[in-house]
Design a protein around this motif. Structure first.
Motif, PDB file in Angstrom:
ATOM      1  N   MET A  68       0.818  -1.208   0.000  1.00 41.51           N
ATOM      2  CA  MET A  68       0.000   0.000   0.000  1.00 41.51           C
ATOM      3  C   MET A  68       0.855   1.262   0.000  1.00 41.51           C
ATOM      4  O   MET A  68       0.417   2.312  -0.452  1.00 41.51           O
ATOM      5  CB  MET A  68      -0.983  -0.011   1.179  1.00 41.51           C
ATOM      6  N   ALA A  69       2.074   1.140   0.505  1.00 40.16           N
ATOM      7  CA  ALA A  69       2.979   2.300   0.452  1.00 40.16           C
ATOM      8  C   ALA A  69       3.355   2.580  -1.005  1.00 40.16           C
ATOM      9  O   ALA A  69       3.349   3.727  -1.457  1.00 40.16           O
ATOM     10  CB  ALA A  69       4.216   2.056   1.300  1.00 40.16           C
ATOM     11  N   ASN A  70       3.661   1.518  -1.756  1.00 40.77           N
ATOM     12  CA  ASN A  70       3.943   1.697  -3.182  1.00 40.77           C
ATOM     13  C   ASN A  70       2.731   2.301  -3.891  1.00 40.77           C
ATOM     14  O   ASN A  70       2.854   3.221  -4.699  1.00 40.77           O
ATOM     15  CB  ASN A  70       4.307   0.344  -3.826  1.00 40.77           C
ATOM     16  N   PHE A  71       1.566   1.782  -3.564  1.00 42.18           N
ATOM     17  CA  PHE A  71       0.326   2.283  -4.178  1.00 42.18           C
ATOM     18  C   PHE A  71       0.149   3.781  -3.897  1.00 42.18           C
ATOM     19  O   PHE A  71      -0.118   4.575  -4.792  1.00 42.18           O
ATOM     20  CB  PHE A  71      -0.865   1.486  -3.627  1.00 42.18           C
ATOM     21  N   THR A  72       0.307   4.144  -2.636  1.00 42.43           N
ATOM     22  CA  THR A  72       0.073   5.533  -2.220  1.00 42.43           C
ATOM     23  C   THR A  72       1.081   6.478  -2.886  1.00 42.43           C
ATOM     24  O   THR A  72       0.713   7.526  -3.417  1.00 42.43           O
ATOM     25  CB  THR A  72       0.164   5.624  -0.678  1.00 42.43           C
ATOM     26  N   CYS A  73       2.343   6.078  -2.859  1.00 47.46           N
ATOM     27  CA  CYS A  73       3.383   6.922  -3.467  1.00 47.46           C
ATOM     28  C   CYS A  73       3.160   7.058  -4.974  1.00 47.46           C
ATOM     29  O   CYS A  73       3.341   8.138  -5.540  1.00 47.46           O
ATOM     30  CB  CYS A  73       4.768   6.316  -3.227  1.00 47.46           C
ATOM     31  N   LEU A  74       2.781   5.954  -5.612  1.00 41.19           N
ATOM     32  CA  LEU A  74       2.587   6.021  -7.065  1.00 41.19           C
ATOM     33  C   LEU A  74       1.328   6.800  -7.430  1.00 41.19           C
ATOM     34  O   LEU A  74       1.240   7.391  -8.505  1.00 41.19           O
ATOM     35  CB  LEU A  74       2.587   4.610  -7.670  1.00 41.19           C
ATOM     36  N   ALA A  75       0.362   6.841  -6.512  1.00 41.59           N
ATOM     37  CA  ALA A  75      -0.815   7.697  -6.744  1.00 41.59           C
ATOM     38  C   ALA A  75      -0.380   9.164  -6.713  1.00 41.59           C
ATOM     39  O   ALA A  75      -0.834   9.976  -7.523  1.00 41.59           O
ATOM     40  CB  ALA A  75      -1.888   7.424  -5.688  1.00 41.59           C
ATOM     41  N   GLN A 129      14.650   0.411  -6.952  1.00 45.15           N
ATOM     42  CA  GLN A 129      14.490  -0.410  -5.760  1.00 45.15           C
ATOM     43  C   GLN A 129      15.717  -0.407  -4.866  1.00 45.15           C
ATOM     44  O   GLN A 129      16.860  -0.417  -5.325  1.00 45.15           O
ATOM     45  CB  GLN A 129      14.007  -1.777  -6.221  1.00 45.15           C
ATOM     46  N   ALA A 130      15.420  -0.374  -3.558  1.00 46.55           N
ATOM     47  CA  ALA A 130      16.460  -0.484  -2.527  1.00 46.55           C
ATOM     48  C   ALA A 130      16.215  -1.830  -1.852  1.00 46.55           C
ATOM     49  O   ALA A 130      15.319  -1.951  -1.025  1.00 46.55           O
ATOM     50  CB  ALA A 130      16.340   0.657  -1.524  1.00 46.55           C
ATOM     51  N   GLY A 131      16.971  -2.848  -2.251  1.00 51.41           N
ATOM     52  CA  GLY A 131      16.776  -4.172  -1.653  1.00 51.41           C
ATOM     53  C   GLY A 131      15.929  -5.069  -2.535  1.00 51.41           C
ATOM     54  O   GLY A 131      14.709  -5.122  -2.390  1.00 51.41           O
ATOM     55  N   GLN A 132      16.578  -5.754  -3.475  1.00 51.92           N
ATOM     56  CA  GLN A 132      15.855  -6.719  -4.322  1.00 51.92           C
ATOM     57  C   GLN A 132      15.460  -7.906  -3.444  1.00 51.92           C
ATOM     58  O   GLN A 132      16.245  -8.348  -2.602  1.00 51.92           O
ATOM     59  CB  GLN A 132      16.758  -7.149  -5.499  1.00 51.92           C
ATOM     60  N   ILE A 133      14.253  -8.398  -3.654  1.00 50.15           N
ATOM     61  CA  ILE A 133      13.684  -9.389  -2.742  1.00 50.15           C
ATOM     62  C   ILE A 133      14.519 -10.682  -2.631  1.00 50.15           C
ATOM     63  O   ILE A 133      14.529 -11.320  -1.584  1.00 50.15           O
ATOM     64  CB  ILE A 133      12.215  -9.680  -3.154  1.00 50.15           C
ATOM     65  N   ASN A 134      15.239 -11.046  -3.663  1.00 53.41           N
ATOM     66  CA  ASN A 134      16.071 -12.257  -3.584  1.00 53.41           C
ATOM     67  C   ASN A 134      17.519 -11.952  -3.219  1.00 53.41           C
ATOM     68  O   ASN A 134      18.116 -12.636  -2.402  1.00 53.41           O
ATOM     69  CB  ASN A 134      16.049 -13.017  -4.917  1.00 53.41           C
ATOM     70  N   THR A 135      18.079 -10.921  -3.861  1.00 56.55           N
ATOM     71  CA  THR A 135      19.518 -10.677  -3.695  1.00 56.55           C
ATOM     72  C   THR A 135      19.840  -9.587  -2.673  1.00 56.55           C
ATOM     73  O   THR A 135      20.977  -9.493  -2.225  1.00 56.55           O
ATOM     74  CB  THR A 135      20.143 -10.228  -5.038  1.00 56.55           C
ATOM     75  N   GLY A 136      18.859  -8.737  -2.371  1.00 53.99           N
ATOM     76  CA  GLY A 136      19.122  -7.588  -1.496  1.00 53.99           C
ATOM     77  C   GLY A 136      19.813  -6.434  -2.214  1.00 53.99           C
ATOM     78  O   GLY A 136      20.181  -5.451  -1.582  1.00 53.99           O
ATOM     79  N   ALA A 137      19.975  -6.537  -3.545  1.00 54.25           N
ATOM     80  CA  ALA A 137      20.738  -5.521  -4.290  1.00 54.25           C
ATOM     81  C   ALA A 137      19.967  -4.211  -4.459  1.00 54.25           C
ATOM     82  O   ALA A 137      18.740  -4.181  -4.417  1.00 54.25           O
ATOM     83  CB  ALA A 137      21.122  -6.070  -5.659  1.00 54.25           C
ATOM     84  N   PHE A 138      20.738  -3.143  -4.676  1.00 51.19           N
ATOM     85  CA  PHE A 138      20.186  -1.796  -4.833  1.00 51.19           C
ATOM     86  C   PHE A 138      20.453  -1.290  -6.245  1.00 51.19           C
ATOM     87  O   PHE A 138      21.553  -1.483  -6.773  1.00 51.19           O
ATOM     88  CB  PHE A 138      20.878  -0.819  -3.865  1.00 51.19           C
ATOM     89  N   ASP A 139      19.483  -0.588  -6.804  1.00 51.61           N
ATOM     90  CA  ASP A 139      19.745   0.082  -8.078  1.00 51.61           C
ATOM     91  C   ASP A 139      20.767   1.198  -7.847  1.00 51.61           C
ATOM     92  O   ASP A 139      20.965   1.650  -6.722  1.00 51.61           O
ATOM     93  CB  ASP A 139      18.442   0.666  -8.646  1.00 51.61           C
ATOM     94  N   ASP A 176      11.116   1.615  -4.158  1.00 54.77           N
ATOM     95  CA  ASP A 176      10.569   0.557  -3.315  1.00 54.77           C
ATOM     96  C   ASP A 176      11.706   0.096  -2.401  1.00 54.77           C
ATOM     97  O   ASP A 176      12.630  -0.570  -2.848  1.00 54.77           O
ATOM     98  CB  ASP A 176      10.055  -0.604  -4.171  1.00 54.77           C
ATOM     99  N   GLY A 177      11.600   0.480  -1.133  1.00 55.47           N
ATOM    100  CA  GLY A 177      12.659   0.130  -0.175  1.00 55.47           C
ATOM    101  C   GLY A 177      12.089  -0.574   1.037  1.00 55.47           C
ATOM    102  O   GLY A 177      12.429  -0.243   2.173  1.00 55.47           O
ATOM    103  N   ALA A 178      11.237  -1.545   0.792  1.00 55.46           N
ATOM    104  CA  ALA A 178      10.482  -2.202   1.869  1.00 55.46           C
ATOM    105  C   ALA A 178      11.378  -2.579   3.048  1.00 55.46           C
ATOM    106  O   ALA A 178      11.089  -2.273   4.189  1.00 55.46           O
ATOM    107  CB  ALA A 178       9.760  -3.430   1.322  1.00 55.46           C
ATOM    108  N   PHE A 179      12.490  -3.243   2.725  1.00 59.82           N
ATOM    109  CA  PHE A 179      13.441  -3.546   3.810  1.00 59.82           C
ATOM    110  C   PHE A 179      14.781  -2.855   3.555  1.00 59.82           C
ATOM    111  O   PHE A 179      15.458  -2.416   4.483  1.00 59.82           O
ATOM    112  CB  PHE A 179      13.631  -5.064   3.985  1.00 59.82           C
TER     113      PHE A 179
END
Ligand SMILES: *Cc1c(COP(=O)(O)O)cnc(C)c1O
Length: 468
Positions: A137-144, A227-237, A256-259
């Motif tokens: 929902m944070a992604n949703f809100t920010c993208l709105a 993205q900050a923290g890819q869900i599998n690798t943890g990598a950052f753009d 998207d920096g969930a974690f």
């Protein structure tokens, strides 16, 4: 009605659950849970205490220690007991956090906790913060907010007029973005396939030259999602390279920096997120690294006006929107809502900046230790650079792909069946992998060692070796 006895009973059940040495595997699966819980609609009332007792004995067999120190599935925080205690009070207080008039403290605690979050995460101090259910929902809100702002610049008021007839928005997004960002695009009428997918490197980072080529062709309104923290690798753009390119073309940059955004709290990891503060909006979670109980996420937007325009709910029966009185509902999709500021405020106050940094450091060290020990085993390969708290592991490395897939799947199944630790699976670059996430306040080096042994035992079992 004896509220005291009732609440004490619930607290007792809660404490017993958390103190017990619970299996990381549910004792009863879904089908058995449905069968055990299915019954006719109750006709008669029952006693308060009995109904709580019954709820507990009926539910507990199908619960696992998701809050346990060796639960490494997905990216799951530990629901810290201090946050849980704050959350119990949040329920007991029953405050509707919609507006500041009805519950001044609920609104004020969000305001203060929001300021603390911005400072902790190294984000602009005047950004606005919405307290939502999670990063989805944070992604949703920010993208709105992004949608509203980029269309306003070309003279289109999407919040009033909708998208029909609007100038098209180009959305650029990395090929390895989290699935919930695509969901957010879908909910916003931007479509999850109607995007420019930027190819990524072996860690799942957008390839800068590919982004550069794609942004050159963009005309008109655009949103770039990093993205900050890819869900599998943890990598950052590569924020330093990509954000200025996007902004030079007038694009709104969302992160998207969930974690992963929590790397900002730890000096030794900050380089990973360098220049993340240049973006226009950020989504992150409380219920991951901050260890608040479910559910809790934060939608953070640099341009408060865009955030409010996209989310404000107004009516004659609500307080008038004003500059200096923050109504939580102006920053989130919901009106009536849980007062999530209480648990967030409590966790930040309890751990402090230092405690949060230590927690993040401990998770990262544990993840590296697990990766190093596993990498030393014959036939085990770590497929990512363990830069943060995520590890992806391939078993049967060196064998033909299908055989490796089979052994990896069997290792995951054996680990899950053991109940000793939990990790799930995923596909990475076409190969089956085990995903290990370390995101729990209790996980340190000792637990990492325990997890590693449990995984090696599962691998031995999967290969048909007897573990000692
Ligand atoms: C967990 C996660 C999400 C989704 O967050 P929820 O809290 O499950 O809503 C989005 N993006 C990333 C990178 C995540 O790790």
């Amino acid at each position: 009605m004896d509220i005291h006895a009732l609440f004490l009973k619930a607290a007792e059940h809660a404490a017993r659950f958390r103190e017990g040495d619970r299996s990381h595997r549910p004792g009863r699966d879904y089908a058995a849970s449905v069968a055990a819980l299915s019954e006719d609609l109750p006709i008669h009332a029952m006693s308060q205490q009995k109904v709580i007792d019954e709820m507990v004995w009926r539910a507990e067999p199908g619960l696992a220690a998701m809050t346990g120190p060796r639960f490494h599935g997905w990216v799951i925080g530990g629901s810290h007991p201090v946050g849980v205690a704050a959350d119990m009070l949040t329920s007991a207080w029953g405050q509707n956090a919609g507006n500041h008039m009805a519950s001044p403290s609920a609104a004020a605690m969000e305001l203060v906790a929001g300021r603390w979050l911005l400072e902790l995460l190294g984000l602009p101090e005047h950004a606005s913060v919405g307290f939502v259910t999670g990063a989805t929902m944070a992604n949703f809100t920010c993208l709105a907010a992004a949608r509203s702002a980029v269309l306003e610049k070309v003279g289109w008021d999407v919040d009033r007029q909708g998208l029909f007839g609007a100038p098209p928005i180009t959305v650029l997004i990395g090929d390895d973005a989290h699935t919930t960002v695509f969901s957010a695009l879908q909910f916003l009428g931007l479509g999850h396939d109607r995007v420019v997918r930027i190819p990524t490197d072996e860690q799942g980072r957008m390839i800068v030259a590919e982004f550069e080529a794609a942004i050159q062709n963009v005309q008109g309104p655009a949103i770039a999602i990093l993205q900050a923290g890819q869900i599998n690798t943890g990598a950052f753009d590569d924020f330093t390279a990509i954000i200025p390119m996007a902004q030079a073309k007038g694009a709104w940059v969302h992160i998207d920096g969930a974690f992963g955004l929590w790397a900002q709290t730890l000096p030794s990891k900050r380089h990973l997120a360098k220049d993340v503060d240049l973006a226009d909006s950020w989504a992150t979670d409380g219920h991951k690294w901050l260890q608040t109980p479910y559910d809790c996420g934060y939608a953070i937007v640099r341009d408060e006006a865009a955030h409010r325009r996209a989310m404000t709910i107004s009516a004659s029966f609500l307080p008038a929107a004003s500059e200096d009185e923050r109504d939580p509902s102006h920053y989130v999709p919901e009106l009536s809502r849980r007062a999530r500021g209480f648990a967030t405020w409590t966790m930040i106050k309890y751990l402090g900046r230092e405690g949060i940094a230590e927690l993040v450091a401990r998770s990262c060290e544990a993840a590296s230790a697990i990766a190093d020990k596993l990498a030393a085993e014959q036939g085990v390969a770590i497929l990512n650079d363990v830069c943060l708290n995520q590890v992806i592991v391939r078993f049967g490395a060196g064998l033909p792909d299908e055989e490796g897939d089979r052994i990896t799947e069997a290792t995951i199944a054996a680990l899950q069946a053991s109940g000793d630790a939990f990790a799930g699976g995923a596909k990475w670059r076409g190969l089956q992998v085990m995903r290990i996430s370390v995101c729990n306040y209790q996980t340190g080096m000792e637990e990492a060692q325990h997890t590693t042994e449990a995984i090696i035992a599962a691998y031995d079992q999967a290969r048909g070796h007897n573990s000692v």
